[in-house]
Write an enzyme that holds these catalytic residues in place. Structure first.
Site, PDB file in Angstrom:
ATOM      1  N   LYS A  54       8.041   0.879   0.093  1.00  0.00           N
ATOM      2  CA  LYS A  54       7.629  -0.247   0.932  1.00  0.00           C
ATOM      3  C   LYS A  54       8.207  -1.547   0.374  1.00  0.00           C
ATOM      4  CE  LYS A  54       3.573   2.138   2.597  1.00  0.00           C
ATOM      5  NZ  LYS A  54       2.210   2.575   2.314  1.00  0.00           N
ATOM      6  N   GLN A  98      -3.082   0.809  -1.024  1.00  0.00           N
ATOM      7  CA  GLN A  98      -2.585   2.188  -0.916  1.00  0.00           C
ATOM      8  C   GLN A  98      -3.737   3.187  -1.104  1.00  0.00           C
ATOM      9  OE1 GLN A  98       0.676   3.103  -0.106  1.00  0.00           O
ATOM     10  NE2 GLN A  98      -0.246   5.123   0.073  1.00  0.00           N
ATOM     11  N   ASP A 121      -2.353  -2.803   7.819  1.00  0.00           N
ATOM     12  CA  ASP A 121      -2.533  -1.387   8.175  1.00  0.00           C
ATOM     13  C   ASP A 121      -3.426  -1.197   9.400  1.00  0.00           C
ATOM     14  OD1 ASP A 121      -1.064   0.396   6.657  1.00  0.00           O
ATOM     15  OD2 ASP A 121      -2.413   0.251   4.930  1.00  0.00           O
TER      16      ASP A 121
END
Ligand code: NDP
Length: 285
Positions: A54, A98, A121
């Site tokens: 990422k 994460q 997200d």
């Protein structure tokens, strides 16, 4: 006739080129670089690879990446303190925690602590609610990628029968909502579904998000269907496999995504897109 392959790598590459151009124009106009902070707790090797990828993708597209690698022993309180700091940091427009977090950390209050305005997200309850209403602010990245792949076939989603296998909060449910908002008739299957193969055979669009290698067989697929394989499973030999029995299903489907090289690359591209959209919203305030 064998299915057309929906090439996730190529689609994601094109998206990243478009995003880089967009970022450069936005930066020239406003002086702002969209910033994404990725927070990793503990030493899970797969998570470390995702976070590194990422970061690289951010840099290549001209975004500003910040990476926080916290030790396994990090407490809930320490993690919350970092998130509050990032929430208040004007350089950061997207925050990614994460998953999975270490077992001693309760992920729900952590995800809820991420500002709804930086929730790249799309996991914050506010953003989940907006998605249910059909007015998403941050659309979850993998589901957004799934829709992009279906649309890349040029087939209209309107009126189609869609079957989503899997009902998780991060994949199955949001994919089903996005399909419904695009006027598909959606059925969501899960571990208690009776005669799942018969349900799948009705589908013009099948999205598999189960986590079981070769779960979807060619007997479950209607001739010409669009088959999107979200699954990422590791075989005993270490190689990656999806949820779909690719070779036989390819002979029957109209379109199919491979694993690897399918949905996976789209997820990161969508994360970048969400961060850029967020930076633009902040710039308007
Ligand atoms: P979850 O484990 O959270 O959910 C799996 C779903 O599959 C559940 O709803 C479960 O049903 C259902 N299921 C499990 N076994 C069966 C069965 N035998 N019959 C019918 N349904 C079943 O997984 P995720 O949604 O998080 O992920 C799914 C897959 O997608 C995984 O392989 C994951 O690695 C991958 N993934 C890929 C991403 C990408 O970027 N490409 C991103 C995120 C995930 P029930 O609810 O009844 O238990």
């Amino acid at each position: 006739m064998a299915a057309q392959i929906i090439d996730g790598k190529a689609l994601a590459q094109q998206l990243r080129i478009d995003i880089a151009k967009d970022v450069s124009e936005f930066n020239e106009r406003t002086g702002i670089r969209p910033g994404l902070a990725a927070v990793l707790v503990g030493g899970d090797p797969a998570s470390a690879i995702y976070v590194r990828n990422k970061k690289i993708a951010c840099e290549k597209a001209g975004l500003y990446p910040e990476e926080y690698k916290l030790p396994e022993a990090t407490t809930q309180g320490e993690l919350l303190t970092l998130i509050h700091k990032l929430n208040a940091d004007p350089k950061i427009h997207g925050i990614l925690v994460q998953l999975p977090l270490p077992k001693h950390i309760d992920s729900k209050p952590i995800l809820e602590a991420v500002s709804q305005h930086k929730d790249a997200d799309g996991f914050h309850p506010y953003n989940v609610g907006r998605l249910v209403e059909g007015e998403p602010v941050f659309t979850p990245c993998t589901p957004k990628g799934v829709i992009h792949m279906i649309e890349s076939t040029g087939q209209s989603i309107t009126g189609k029968r869609a079957v989503v296998i899997g009902r998780s909060n991060i994949v199955g449910k949001p994919v089903a909502l996005l399909l419904m908002h695009r006027h598909a008739t959606v059925t969501v299957c899960h571990s208690r579904t009776q005669d799942l193969p018969a349900v799948c055979r009705e589908a013009d669009i099948v999205v598999a998000a189960i986590g079981r290698t070769q779960f979807v067989t060619s007997e479950m697929i209607k001739e010409g269907a669009i088959v999107i394989d979200v699954g990422i499973n590791r075989r005993e030999d270490g190689s990656l496999a999806g949820d779909v029995d690719f070779e036989p299903v390819k002979e029957k489907a109209g379109w199919i995504t491979p694993v690897p090289g399918g949905v996976g690359p789209m997820t990161i591209a969508m994360l970048l897109q969400n961060t850029v959209e967020s930076a633009k919203r902040f710039a308007k305030q």
